[in-house]
Write a protein that holds these residues in place. Structure first.
Motif, PDB file in Angstrom:
ATOM      1  N   UNK A 172     -26.727  32.254 -11.085  1.00 60.58           N
ATOM      2  CA  UNK A 172     -27.162  31.128 -10.267  1.00 60.58           C
ATOM      3  C   UNK A 172     -26.554  29.805 -10.732  1.00 60.58           C
ATOM      4  N   UNK A 173     -26.743  29.487 -11.998  1.00 58.51           N
ATOM      5  CA  UNK A 173     -26.326  28.175 -12.494  1.00 58.51           C
ATOM      6  C   UNK A 173     -24.829  27.955 -12.355  1.00 58.51           C
ATOM      7  N   UNK A 174     -24.027  28.937 -12.761  1.00 56.87           N
ATOM      8  CA  UNK A 174     -22.580  28.736 -12.699  1.00 56.87           C
ATOM      9  C   UNK A 174     -22.069  28.648 -11.263  1.00 56.87           C
ATOM     10  N   UNK A 175     -22.739  29.302 -10.346  1.00 61.87           N
ATOM     11  CA  UNK A 175     -22.325  29.195  -8.949  1.00 61.87           C
ATOM     12  C   UNK A 175     -22.636  27.802  -8.402  1.00 61.87           C
ATOM     13  N   UNK A 176     -23.805  27.275  -8.750  1.00 66.48           N
ATOM     14  CA  UNK A 176     -24.143  25.915  -8.307  1.00 66.48           C
ATOM     15  C   UNK A 176     -23.252  24.894  -9.011  1.00 66.48           C
TER      16      UNK A 176
END
Length: 310
Positions: free
Chosen positions: A188-192
């Protein structure tokens, strides 16, 4: 008797995880295949924990916290009796498969095996393991002893019991676990973060602003709100009647803007220009010093957030 955590890999993230668990009262065995890495991490651990003490972020003495972290002579010793293993070795599928096969062979059947990988889905390195149901990704944010988020990303065959046990351990260690309902590269975090970087690179590449000013957009703008609210709560509070009201007012504009945001190719000449601007602002030899400054600023923010209502 305190539960035992095994930390595999004594680099930056491994050391940080050791602090997370030791600070919370767990006993930590840390091991690295490179003896020098294991040796050199001792002083760095002391510096990091001393910084935490300086900001009032540990309730015990530096020596008490460090006393819970012990170097292991070998992988088998590190794993023996551990309730959870946090792996932090090289970021390639081949290396992950190798270390997890070894850990699955050596660890007790009820030991949870987790990886700190930033990008690799659990299924890519656990599919053929006899104990694959106890394997999952637990991706932290650097450094995890200051940024509490941990992304729990199981494979389709990871058992619900293993996920819940992992969630409980990370929660008791003071972290903030979130669960991915299904696998996706980058979690999630790296995609955002990737979406933000994509547009920042586009704006820079097309000469809308300098790298310094684009950094200010986050640190002096969006980042201030995002340090205590997420994007959905932000828009919920930015229109008088909440999310639907915000969408009615601004949704069409965001849709139009999105059509002008192509994937950025991370061109070498663009990155070279950013590198030059960054090295003018911060010489390469001062990167480590600035990273410690960053960590101390984060400590101040963590101390502030602890005093605020949720």
């Amino acid at each position: 008797m305190s539960e035992k955590i095994a930390v595999i890999g004594a680099g930056l993230i491994g050391r940080a995880w050791a602090i997370v668990f030791a600070r919370a009262g767990f006993n930590v065995a840390i091991w690295d295949a490179i003896p020098q890495a294991l040796q050199s991490c001792q002083q760095l651990l002391r510096e990091n924990v001393a910084d935490l003490a300086g900001h009032g972020l540990i309730d015990e003495s530096v020596d008490t916290v460090l006393g819970r972290i012990s170097p292991a002579a070998n992988l088998a010793d590190a794993l023996q009796g551990a309730v959870l293993v946090q792996e932090n070795v090289k970021e390639t599928v081949e290396v992950k498969r190798e270390i997890f096969a070894e850990m699955d062979r050596l660890a007790s059947p009820d030991t949870i095996l987790t990886s700190s990988t930033s990008w690799i889905p659990t299924s890519e390195f656990s599919e053929h393991l006899p104990g694959r149901e106890r394997v999952l990704v637990a991706h932290p944010v650097n450094p995890p002893y200051l940024v509490p988020l941990v992304e729990l990303a199981p494979a389709p065959w990871t058992s619900a019991k293993s996920v819940e046990r992992a969630r409980d351990i990370y929660t008791r260690a003071g972290q903030s676990p979130v669960l991915l309902k299904k696998e996706i590269t980058g979690f999630l975090l790296n995609r955002i973060q990737g979406a933000v970087l994509n547009e920042a690179l586009n704006l820079y590449e097309n000469d809308y602003a300098s790298s310094e000013d684009l950094d200010k957009v986050l640190k002096d703008g969006l980042g201030l709100r995002w340090s205590f609210m997420g994007p959905f709560e932000t828009i919920d509070l930015n229109a008088p009647e909440g999310v639907l009201d915000y969408a009615k007012r601004y949704g069409h504009t965001y849709r139009d803007v999105a059509k002008t945001q192509p994937p950025n190719e991370w061109q070498a000449d663009t990155l070279a220009k950013i590198e030059k601007e960054r090295r003018t602002a911060l010489p390469a030899e001062k990167l480590g010093e600035r990273a410690r400054w960053r960590d101390n600023r984060l400590m101040g923010l963590v101390a502030h957030k602890r005093k605020q209502p949720g």
